[in-house]
Write a protein that holds these residues in place. Structure first.
Motif, PDB file in Angstrom:
ATOM      1  N   LYS A 451     -10.062   7.581  -1.083  1.00  0.00           N
ATOM      2  CA  LYS A 451     -10.809   6.296  -1.190  1.00  0.00           C
ATOM      3  C   LYS A 451     -10.665   5.305  -2.184  1.00  0.00           C
ATOM      4  O   LYS A 451     -10.592   4.116  -2.121  1.00  0.00           O
ATOM      5  CB  LYS A 451     -12.220   6.681  -0.858  1.00  0.00           C
ATOM      6  CG  LYS A 451     -12.283   7.464   0.569  1.00  0.00           C
ATOM      7  CD  LYS A 451     -11.744   6.626   1.698  1.00  0.00           C
ATOM      8  CE  LYS A 451     -12.381   7.654   2.915  1.00  0.00           C
ATOM      9  NZ  LYS A 451     -11.439   7.135   4.285  1.00  0.00           N
ATOM     10  N   LEU A 452     -10.490   6.146  -3.419  1.00  0.00           N
ATOM     11  CA  LEU A 452     -10.305   5.408  -4.487  1.00  0.00           C
ATOM     12  C   LEU A 452      -8.927   4.851  -5.136  1.00  0.00           C
ATOM     13  O   LEU A 452      -8.767   4.343  -6.080  1.00  0.00           O
ATOM     14  CB  LEU A 452     -11.151   5.743  -5.928  1.00  0.00           C
ATOM     15  CG  LEU A 452     -12.682   6.328  -5.358  1.00  0.00           C
ATOM     16  CD1 LEU A 452     -13.271   6.887  -6.787  1.00  0.00           C
ATOM     17  CD2 LEU A 452     -13.317   5.088  -5.188  1.00  0.00           C
ATOM     18  N   LEU A 453      -7.861   5.271  -3.999  1.00  0.00           N
ATOM     19  CA  LEU A 453      -6.657   5.279  -4.588  1.00  0.00           C
ATOM     20  C   LEU A 453      -6.235   3.750  -4.972  1.00  0.00           C
ATOM     21  O   LEU A 453      -6.462   2.871  -4.028  1.00  0.00           O
ATOM     22  CB  LEU A 453      -5.513   5.807  -3.706  1.00  0.00           C
ATOM     23  CG  LEU A 453      -4.208   6.079  -3.974  1.00  0.00           C
ATOM     24  CD1 LEU A 453      -4.165   7.332  -5.185  1.00  0.00           C
ATOM     25  CD2 LEU A 453      -3.228   6.660  -3.035  1.00  0.00           C
ATOM     26  N   LEU A 454      -5.448   3.296  -5.929  1.00  0.00           N
ATOM     27  CA  LEU A 454      -5.117   2.006  -6.538  1.00  0.00           C
ATOM     28  C   LEU A 454      -3.394   1.974  -6.254  1.00  0.00           C
ATOM     29  O   LEU A 454      -3.095   0.967  -5.782  1.00  0.00           O
ATOM     30  CB  LEU A 454      -5.576   1.755  -7.678  1.00  0.00           C
ATOM     31  CG  LEU A 454      -7.010   1.546  -7.865  1.00  0.00           C
ATOM     32  CD1 LEU A 454      -7.294   1.293  -9.479  1.00  0.00           C
ATOM     33  CD2 LEU A 454      -7.565   0.580  -7.207  1.00  0.00           C
ATOM     34  N   LYS A 455      -2.958   3.058  -6.556  1.00  0.00           N
ATOM     35  CA  LYS A 455      -1.369   2.954  -6.459  1.00  0.00           C
ATOM     36  C   LYS A 455      -0.966   4.355  -6.008  1.00  0.00           C
ATOM     37  O   LYS A 455      -1.313   5.421  -6.169  1.00  0.00           O
ATOM     38  CB  LYS A 455      -0.881   2.923  -8.051  1.00  0.00           C
ATOM     39  CG  LYS A 455      -1.288   1.433  -8.739  1.00  0.00           C
ATOM     40  CD  LYS A 455      -0.486   1.554  -9.950  1.00  0.00           C
ATOM     41  CE  LYS A 455      -0.629   0.106 -10.867  1.00  0.00           C
ATOM     42  NZ  LYS A 455      -0.020   0.158 -11.950  1.00  0.00           N
ATOM     43  N   PRO A 468       1.746   7.278   7.573  1.00  0.00           N
ATOM     44  CA  PRO A 468       0.563   7.571   8.392  1.00  0.00           C
ATOM     45  C   PRO A 468      -0.252   6.280   8.508  1.00  0.00           C
ATOM     46  O   PRO A 468      -0.499   5.401   7.329  1.00  0.00           O
ATOM     47  CB  PRO A 468       0.012   8.587   7.386  1.00  0.00           C
ATOM     48  CG  PRO A 468       0.823   8.969   6.601  1.00  0.00           C
ATOM     49  CD  PRO A 468       1.753   7.913   6.416  1.00  0.00           C
ATOM     50  N   HIS A 469      -0.860   6.269  10.013  1.00  0.00           N
ATOM     51  CA  HIS A 469      -1.469   4.946  10.206  1.00  0.00           C
ATOM     52  C   HIS A 469      -2.900   5.036   9.535  1.00  0.00           C
ATOM     53  O   HIS A 469      -3.562   3.927   9.263  1.00  0.00           O
ATOM     54  CB  HIS A 469      -1.764   4.917  11.624  1.00  0.00           C
ATOM     55  CG  HIS A 469      -0.564   4.624  12.636  1.00  0.00           C
ATOM     56  ND1 HIS A 469      -0.419   3.494  13.489  1.00  0.00           N
ATOM     57  CD2 HIS A 469       0.711   5.334  12.559  1.00  0.00           C
ATOM     58  CE1 HIS A 469       0.637   3.385  13.958  1.00  0.00           C
ATOM     59  NE2 HIS A 469       1.552   4.353  13.560  1.00  0.00           N
ATOM     60  N   ILE A 470      -3.234   6.096   8.894  1.00  0.00           N
ATOM     61  CA  ILE A 470      -4.420   6.376   8.390  1.00  0.00           C
ATOM     62  C   ILE A 470      -4.462   5.649   7.036  1.00  0.00           C
ATOM     63  O   ILE A 470      -5.476   5.649   6.030  1.00  0.00           O
ATOM     64  CB  ILE A 470      -4.827   7.836   8.088  1.00  0.00           C
ATOM     65  CG1 ILE A 470      -6.321   8.082   7.817  1.00  0.00           C
ATOM     66  CG2 ILE A 470      -3.954   8.613   7.003  1.00  0.00           C
ATOM     67  CD1 ILE A 470      -6.893   9.396   7.896  1.00  0.00           C
ATOM     68  N   ILE A 471      -3.281   5.300   6.699  1.00  0.00           N
ATOM     69  CA  ILE A 471      -2.939   4.525   5.235  1.00  0.00           C
ATOM     70  C   ILE A 471      -3.869   3.462   4.996  1.00  0.00           C
ATOM     71  O   ILE A 471      -4.455   2.763   3.905  1.00  0.00           O
ATOM     72  CB  ILE A 471      -1.795   4.041   5.091  1.00  0.00           C
ATOM     73  CG1 ILE A 471      -1.134   3.661   3.539  1.00  0.00           C
ATOM     74  CG2 ILE A 471      -1.353   2.443   5.848  1.00  0.00           C
ATOM     75  CD1 ILE A 471      -0.938   5.173   3.075  1.00  0.00           C
ATOM     76  N   ARG A 472      -4.522   2.863   6.310  1.00  0.00           N
ATOM     77  CA  ARG A 472      -5.290   1.536   6.262  1.00  0.00           C
ATOM     78  C   ARG A 472      -6.873   1.974   5.753  1.00  0.00           C
ATOM     79  O   ARG A 472      -7.704   1.085   5.144  1.00  0.00           O
ATOM     80  CB  ARG A 472      -5.754   1.055   7.657  1.00  0.00           C
ATOM     81  CG  ARG A 472      -6.258   2.094   8.549  1.00  0.00           C
ATOM     82  CD  ARG A 472      -6.486   1.458  10.127  1.00  0.00           C
ATOM     83  NE  ARG A 472      -7.163   2.198  11.020  1.00  0.00           N
ATOM     84  CZ  ARG A 472      -7.363   2.144  12.203  1.00  0.00           C
ATOM     85  NH1 ARG A 472      -7.570   0.981  12.695  1.00  0.00           N
ATOM     86  NH2 ARG A 472      -8.101   2.989  12.886  1.00  0.00           N
ATOM     87  N   MET A 473      -6.883   3.266   5.613  1.00  0.00           N
ATOM     88  CA  MET A 473      -8.303   3.795   5.209  1.00  0.00           C
ATOM     89  C   MET A 473      -8.299   4.057   3.421  1.00  0.00           C
ATOM     90  O   MET A 473      -9.341   4.355   2.989  1.00  0.00           O
ATOM     91  CB  MET A 473      -8.527   5.266   5.799  1.00  0.00           C
ATOM     92  CG  MET A 473      -8.502   5.577   7.089  1.00  0.00           C
ATOM     93  SD  MET A 473      -9.863   4.567   7.892  1.00  0.00           S
ATOM     94  CE  MET A 473     -11.370   5.493   7.183  1.00  0.00           C
ATOM     95  N   LEU A 474      -7.209   3.085   2.903  1.00  0.00           N
ATOM     96  CA  LEU A 474      -7.340   2.897   1.575  1.00  0.00           C
ATOM     97  C   LEU A 474      -7.695   1.545   1.145  1.00  0.00           C
ATOM     98  O   LEU A 474      -6.814   0.861   0.855  1.00  0.00           O
ATOM     99  CB  LEU A 474      -5.991   3.524   0.945  1.00  0.00           C
ATOM    100  CG  LEU A 474      -5.482   4.715   1.367  1.00  0.00           C
ATOM    101  CD1 LEU A 474      -4.145   5.289   0.817  1.00  0.00           C
ATOM    102  CD2 LEU A 474      -6.318   5.888   0.782  1.00  0.00           C
ATOM    103  N   PRO A 475      -8.816   1.392   1.027  1.00  0.00           N
ATOM    104  CA  PRO A 475      -9.213  -0.250   0.940  1.00  0.00           C
ATOM    105  C   PRO A 475      -8.866  -0.887  -0.192  1.00  0.00           C
ATOM    106  O   PRO A 475      -8.655  -2.060  -0.543  1.00  0.00           O
ATOM    107  CB  PRO A 475     -10.777  -0.153   1.423  1.00  0.00           C
ATOM    108  CG  PRO A 475     -11.167   1.015   0.912  1.00  0.00           C
ATOM    109  CD  PRO A 475     -10.082   2.159   1.309  1.00  0.00           C
ATOM    110  N   ASP A 476      -8.735   0.024  -1.303  1.00  0.00           N
ATOM    111  CA  ASP A 476      -8.514  -0.623  -2.679  1.00  0.00           C
ATOM    112  C   ASP A 476      -7.225  -0.307  -3.154  1.00  0.00           C
ATOM    113  O   ASP A 476      -6.758  -0.905  -4.121  1.00  0.00           O
ATOM    114  CB  ASP A 476      -9.409   0.484  -3.678  1.00  0.00           C
ATOM    115  CG  ASP A 476     -10.950  -0.013  -3.289  1.00  0.00           C
ATOM    116  OD1 ASP A 476     -11.233  -1.001  -3.027  1.00  0.00           O
ATOM    117  OD2 ASP A 476     -11.651   0.966  -3.915  1.00  0.00           O
TER     118      ASP A 476
END
Length: 600
Positions: A451-455, A468-476
């Motif tokens: 959840k905290l991933l920036l890069k 992966p479509h779940i990439i949208r779960m990385l809001p930051d």
């Protein structure tokens, strides 16, 4: 008659004796009076000197020193003034006005009025101008702290007159000139801080006479030059030696190996060259910083003796050979950097169980060996960069078990295998860079749990499958680079949910289908590269809503239709490449389409 005469004679004699005693006592008090007046005069002189100085400071400083007031019974009042300390005879011995916001000069403070002064602490103020020569007349002074001001001028050779001085702090001022060789006469000095000034010239060899020295800080004097004198080896009581950020050159003298009590040695950011002398006898060392020099050769094997090291900095030199295998043999190492050298061989084995390590940077070397089991679970590890080496093996799933790890960079190595799903368990991971390796397999969906991933940098591998479509779960997420892989499928519209994305690079893959218009929700996007794929359809006119977009590369696809006229309104766009497509129609008037670097 005789009896009466005798009585009269006795009376007269007694009278004469009493008169003589009176005259003697009176004479005593008359001769003693000047001594008492002299004592009061000295006290008055001290108070008046302080009042005179106070009135020379700015209004805010005078207000801060409002307790400094002359009263009727002056002889006892100044000892209660703010920052003033006295001895039993009410003579001023201490002046402590550190961090008081004082602004002004020291020129109007008559230091010669304070013959009993033992301590001056004016640190953290806004004092400017030269250091008055009168300060060097204080023969009883043991503590002089003028650090963190704006003092100018130079350090006078008269400083040697402070024969009782044990502590000298002139750091973080604007002092210039050279270090006077007379400083070598101050054999009682234990702490010297002249760092962060404009000192020039060389370090005088006479400094080796100061055998009581425990701390010597000369760092951040950018005009200090010459070599480190070999007489430094005489300072066997030295605990800390700081000389970073100067123009010191030449070899590190072998005599430095005699400083058996040394705990901190910082020589970074200089022009030092040659091989590193043996420091193996300096077993008390906790900090060694040699970064940003021109040191070369192999590290002495005796470096393994330094089991108390907590901070070891070797970055940006020309060292060769292997890293000390027992660099964390004492289990205390927290910070270790060897960036951009020519080190070869394996990762030191002592790092595997180095639970104390917080920050580790070994990038830009020629390290080899199998990385898979080179590290364990490190509870305090915050940052690690092993990029730009020749490491082999696989990405260990143990990285996901490091609870405080924020940045993992193992790019530009020879790693193979797949990306372990366990990396998705890294609760603090902000940066994950595995680019420029030989990784295969799919991108694990578990990475969507970061959840905290920036890069997320996975470019130039051999990854396959879909994003992966779940990439949208990385809001930051701010940067996603998946370029030059074997990824296929469509570009997921869910990427539009990454509203903080700044850079998105999917070039040189096998993506097909159309460009999803939902990407226009990336309001922060500055760089977009979908080149060298199999994309079809038209360029969505909604892309023009990306008001911060600066570079756009859609070249080498199968796009068709017209170039959206809405691109005329994209003021931030500076470069466009839409070449090698099947586009038609007029070219937008946007300056980006007519720039030299743009292609269509």
């Amino acid at each position: 008659m005789v009896s009466l005469f005798a009585k009269s004679s006795f009376f007269v004699s007694t009278l004469y004796i009493c008169l003589f005693q009176y005259l003697c006592v009176s004479s005593f008090f008359k001769t003693s009076a000047p001594f008492v007046v002299s004592t009061d005069a000295n006290i008055n002189e001290e108070a008046e000197a302080l009042i005179k100085w106070k009135l020379s400071l700015d209004n805010q400083s005078q207000h801060f020193l409002s307790s400094w007031q002359l009263e009727g019974n002056r002889s006892s009042s100044d000892c209660s003034w703010l920052g003033v300390g006295c001895d039993e005879s009410k003579r001023i011995t201490h002046l402590n006005l550190s961090n008081s916001g004082l602004s002004g000069t020291l020129q109007n403070l008559s230091f010669s009025s304070f013959s009993n002064l033992v301590s001056i602490d004016f640190e953290y103020n806004y004092l400017y101008g030269d250091i008055p020569l009168s300060i060097y007349s204080l023969s009883k002074l043991t503590h002089l702290n003028l650090g963190d001001n704006r003092l100018t001028g130079f350090l006078s050779p008269a400083v040697a007159n402070l024969s009782s001085l044990s502590y000298l702090n002139l750091s973080q001022n604007w002092l210039s000139g050279t270090i006077p060789r007379e400083i070598g006469l101050m054999t009682g000095l234990s702490d010297v801080f002249i760092d962060t000034n404009l000192i020039s010239g060389t370090i005088p060899k006479e400094i080796g006479n100061m055998k009581s020295l425990r701390m010597l800080a000369l760092d951040d004097n950018t005009n200090l030059t010459g070599s480190i004198p070999s007489s430094i080896g005489n300072l066997t009581n030295l605990v800390g030696f700081s000389l970073s950020g100067t123009k010191i050159f030449g070899n590190i003298p072998t005599e430095i190996g005699k400083l058996s009590n040394l705990r901190q040695l910082t020589l970074d950011c200089n022009n030092l060259s040659g091989a590193l002398p043996s420091l193996g006898n300096l077993t008390s060392l906790t900090v060694v910083s040699l970064a940003y020099n021109q040191l070369n050769g192999s590290l002495p094997s005796t470096m393994n003796n330094l089991t108390r090291l907590t901070n070891f900095q070797l970055a940006y030199n020309n060292f060769i050979g292997q890293l000390p295998d027992q660099i964390c043999g004492g289990g205390l190492l927290m910070y270790f950097s060897a960036i951009e050298n020519h080190f070869t061989g394996p990762i030191p084995t002592s790092l595997k169980n180095c639970s104390s390590i917080i920050r580790l940077r070994l990038e830009g070397n020629q390290l080899t060996g199998n990385l898979t089991e080179a590290f364990g679970v490190h509870p305090n590890l915050y940052y690690i960069n092993l990029s730009g080496n020749k490491l082999e093996g696989e990405v260990s799933p143990k990285w996901g078990q490091c609870p405080n790890l924020t940045s993992l960079n193992i790019s530009n190595n020879n790693l193979s295998g797949s990306i372990p799903p366990a990396l998705g368990k890294g609760p603090q991971l902000h940066v994950l860079d595995l680019s420029l390796n030989y990784l295969t397999g799919n991108i694990p969906e578990e990475l969507g749990s970061l959840k905290l991933l920036l890069k997320l940098m996975l470019s130039e591998n051999q990854l396959s499958g879909e994003i992966p479509h779940i990439i949208r779960m990385l809001p930051d997420l701010e940067s996603l680079d998946l370029a030059t892989n074997n990824l296929r499928g469509s570009i997921p519209k869910e990427l539009g949910g990454c509203s903080k994305m700044i850079q998105l690079n999917l070039e040189n893959n096998k993506f097909e289908g159309s460009i999803p218009w939902e990407m226009t929700n990336m309001n922060s996007l500055e760089n977009l590269d979908f080149s060298s794929n199999l994309l079809t359809g038209e360029i969505p006119p909604q892309l023009a809503k990306m008001k911060r977009l600066e570079t756009l590369n859609l070249s080498h696809n199968n796009l068709s239709g017209f170039i959206p006229s809405e691109f005329d309104e994209m003021k931030s766009l500076t470069m466009v490449d839409i070449s090698f497509n099947q586009l038609e129609g007029p070219i937008p008037n946007s300056k980006a389409f007519w720039a030299k670097k743009s292609t269509y």
